[in-house]
Design a protein around this motif. Structure first.
Motif, PDB file in Angstrom:
ATOM      1  N   LEU A  69       0.824  -1.221   0.000  1.00 35.46           N
ATOM      2  CA  LEU A  69       0.000   0.000   0.000  1.00 35.46           C
ATOM      3  C   LEU A  69       0.856   1.268   0.000  1.00 35.46           C
ATOM      4  O   LEU A  69       0.333   2.382   0.020  1.00 35.46           O
ATOM      5  N   GLN A  70       2.166   1.067  -0.007  1.00 40.96           N
ATOM      6  CA  GLN A  70       3.144   2.172  -0.032  1.00 40.96           C
ATOM      7  C   GLN A  70       2.938   3.153   1.114  1.00 40.96           C
ATOM      8  O   GLN A  70       2.942   4.373   0.936  1.00 40.96           O
ATOM      9  N   ILE A  71       2.761   2.582   2.293  1.00 41.05           N
ATOM     10  CA  ILE A  71       2.638   3.392   3.513  1.00 41.05           C
ATOM     11  C   ILE A  71       4.036   3.643   4.070  1.00 41.05           C
ATOM     12  O   ILE A  71       4.816   2.694   4.226  1.00 41.05           O
ATOM     13  N   GLY A  72       4.334   4.875   4.372  1.00 40.83           N
ATOM     14  CA  GLY A  72       5.667   5.199   4.880  1.00 40.83           C
ATOM     15  C   GLY A  72       5.697   6.538   5.590  1.00 40.83           C
ATOM     16  O   GLY A  72       4.679   6.989   6.133  1.00 40.83           O
ATOM     17  N   GLU A  73       6.869   7.170   5.547  1.00 38.12           N
ATOM     18  CA  GLU A  73       7.092   8.413   6.275  1.00 38.12           C
ATOM     19  C   GLU A  73       6.059   9.484   5.928  1.00 38.12           C
ATOM     20  O   GLU A  73       5.698   9.664   4.769  1.00 38.12           O
ATOM     21  N   GLY A  74       5.568  10.156   6.957  1.00 36.66           N
ATOM     22  CA  GLY A  74       4.616  11.243   6.744  1.00 36.66           C
ATOM     23  C   GLY A  74       3.162  10.788   6.733  1.00 36.66           C
ATOM     24  O   GLY A  74       2.253  11.608   6.707  1.00 36.66           O
ATOM     25  N   ASP A  75       2.969   9.448   6.740  1.00 37.05           N
ATOM     26  CA  ASP A  75       1.598   8.921   6.703  1.00 37.05           C
ATOM     27  C   ASP A  75       1.077   8.650   8.117  1.00 37.05           C
ATOM     28  O   ASP A  75       1.809   8.128   8.966  1.00 37.05           O
ATOM     29  N   ALA A  76      -0.194   8.998   8.337  1.00 33.84           N
ATOM     30  CA  ALA A  76      -0.853   8.657   9.600  1.00 33.84           C
ATOM     31  C   ALA A  76      -1.626   7.354   9.416  1.00 33.84           C
ATOM     32  O   ALA A  76      -2.403   7.214   8.475  1.00 33.84           O
ATOM     33  N   VAL A  77      -1.374   6.410  10.317  1.00 35.11           N
ATOM     34  CA  VAL A  77      -2.073   5.123  10.290  1.00 35.11           C
ATOM     35  C   VAL A  77      -2.853   4.988  11.598  1.00 35.11           C
ATOM     36  O   VAL A  77      -2.262   5.033  12.684  1.00 35.11           O
ATOM     37  N   PHE A  78      -4.159   4.846  11.502  1.00 36.01           N
ATOM     38  CA  PHE A  78      -5.029   4.817  12.681  1.00 36.01           C
ATOM     39  C   PHE A  78      -5.208   3.375  13.146  1.00 36.01           C
ATOM     40  O   PHE A  78      -5.590   2.509  12.351  1.00 36.01           O
ATOM     41  N   VAL A  79      -4.917   3.145  14.428  1.00 35.29           N
ATOM     42  CA  VAL A  79      -4.975   1.778  14.971  1.00 35.29           C
ATOM     43  C   VAL A  79      -5.636   1.778  16.352  1.00 35.29           C
ATOM     44  O   VAL A  79      -5.510   2.742  17.107  1.00 35.29           O
ATOM     45  N   PRO A  80      -6.314   0.695  16.697  1.00 31.63           N
ATOM     46  CA  PRO A  80      -6.884   0.622  18.049  1.00 31.63           C
ATOM     47  C   PRO A  80      -5.773   0.524  19.094  1.00 31.63           C
ATOM     48  O   PRO A  80      -4.726  -0.070  18.836  1.00 31.63           O
ATOM     49  N   ASN A  81      -6.016   1.092  20.239  1.00 35.50           N
ATOM     50  CA  ASN A  81      -5.006   1.165  21.292  1.00 35.50           C
ATOM     51  C   ASN A  81      -4.924  -0.112  22.127  1.00 35.50           C
ATOM     52  O   ASN A  81      -4.007  -0.291  22.916  1.00 35.50           O
ATOM     53  N   PHE A  82      -5.885  -1.008  21.955  1.00 36.08           N
ATOM     54  CA  PHE A  82      -5.941  -2.239  22.755  1.00 36.08           C
ATOM     55  C   PHE A  82      -5.795  -3.408  21.796  1.00 36.08           C
ATOM     56  O   PHE A  82      -6.763  -3.883  21.203  1.00 36.08           O
TER      57      PHE A  82
END
Ligand SMILES: *Cc1c(COP(=O)(O)O)cnc(C)c1O
Length: 376
Positions: A69-82
């Motif tokens: 998906l070419q995710i890298g520097e400068g990208d925000a990735v939203f993830v659950p904290n638990f």
């Protein structure tokens, strides 16, 4: 008594598994042998997607997906904290920034309201580019994809589904690992469908993502010329032996294990739902019960019950004793400074009970009776 009894399962499936392993040894087709191809076909069919690409672990499945998906520097990735740390470390390894989102108080999955707020905040700060949501199908129950997809569509984000614990679960009959633009799972031995070592798989309907992933898991090799690498990849393949072990295990999982583990959870809930907070499975959702996690009144009661059950020979686990924002590595990097009241509430009170398809009725009753005794 074991927390997750892998030996009983092996004894039940021994003849088939032994035969499969022997055939790999006799053919010496250790890497990408025919069993890998066969398993990928069966997994894709079961999950209801076009492509399945197996790899060396659930963690690698996440990392490979982020590469595709070419995710890298400068990208925000939203993830659950638990969640398990791999959900978060994978994008940090890729150089992206994890944005932690608090969880729902009933399912312990990502809060979609929290997700919407987190995306708005990143946009208003203007430093990072919101790119991706990694959902987790925690403890075997799918995240709330209807609501989450509405939000990701609104902002133009993609979904990577971390189905490491969710394999076999479903919403209205649609299977876990089919909800994301890419879905991944893990075959770590204790997961709903496990092999006898490390293993993982990636699912997608996208033909070009499938091609890229097949290349990336073999050092980015070209389709036609094995020694011309079209991109920089890694070495991450599922061993043929593990694929061979998974073929009869997948059959047992589909034929009866998933039903059996749902009978176990139902029995637990019948015995315990007036005593402690039992797991909540949403309407039209089916869980694959990676964990059966109850909630106690407070930390003292939770720790006391854990000790009491241990003294009776009943193993339990705390999944998880801290939120991602309470992990040393995450604190050190300066992530997760927001407030996570639901996570902080749950980590002090959660306790996971033994669960697997081979847990017997008298064992369930023994465990439940001991919980009742302690609570009284
Ligand atoms: C187990 C797990 C992983 C990692 O899988 P491995 O095969 O152990 O690398 C990732 N995410 C979640 C939610 C998990 O439970």
């Amino acid at each position: 008594m074991q927390f997750r009894d892998l030996r009983t399962q092996y004894n039940v499936l021994k003849d088939e598994i032994d035969k499969e392993i022997k055939s790999v040894l006799e053919n010496s087709n250790y890497i990408l042998g025919e069993q890998v191809i066969e398993l990928e076909k069966k997994l894709a069919e079961y999950v209801g997607v076009k492509h399945c690409i197996t790899c060396a672990s659930g963690t690698d499945a996440l990392i490979l997906s982020l590469m595709a998906l070419q995710i890298g520097e400068g990208d925000a990735v939203f993830v659950p904290n638990f969640t398990y740390i791999a959900t978060v470390s994978s994008e940090i390894i890729r150089g992206a920034t994890p944005i932690l989102v608090d969880i729902d108080k009933d399912t312990y999955n990502m809060s979609y309201k929290g997700l919407d707020e987190a995306i708005k905040k990143v946009l208003s700060e203007g430093k990072l580019k919101p790119k991706l949501v990694i959902t987790v199908d925690l403890f075997g129950q799918c995240a709330e994809y209807g609501k989450i997809r509405e939000i990701t569509d609104k902002y133009g984000l993609k979904i990577l589904e971390d189905g490491a614990q969710g394999f076999g679960g479903s919403i209205k009959g649609k299977k876990a690992c089919s909800f994301g633009d890419i879905g991944v799972t893990s075959f770590f031995p204790a997961k709903p469908l496990g092999c006898y070592g490390d293993g993982g798989a990636i699912f997608t309907n996208d033909d070009s993502v499938d091609m890229v992933l097949r290349s990336l898991r073999s050092h980015g090799k070209s389709v036609n010329d094995k020694y011309d690498n079209q991109e920089i990849g890694i070495n991450s393949r599922l061993d043929t032996i593990q694929a061979a072990i998974l073929i009869p295990k997948l059959k047992a999982f589909v034929d009866y294990e998933l039903d059996a583990v749902n009978r176990v959870s139902k029995h637990y809930t019948e015995l315990l739902n007036n005593i402690v907070k039992t797991p909540i499975v949403l309407d039209e959702y089916v869980s694959s019960w990676a964990q059966y996690t109850i909630l106690l009144k407070d930390e003292k009661q939770r720790d006391g019950l854990k000790e009491f059950l241990k003294s009776k020979g009943i193993p339990t686990m705390v999944y998880y004793p801290r939120g991602i924002h309470q992990q040393s590595a995450i604190i050190k990097m300066g992530y997760g400074k927001e407030n996570f009241p639901v996570t902080e509430y749950v980590v002090k009170r959660c306790l996971s009970l033994p669960i697997h398809p081979y847990l017997k009725e008298d064992e369930i009753e023994f465990i439940a009776q001991n919980i009742i005794n302690y609570m009284n």
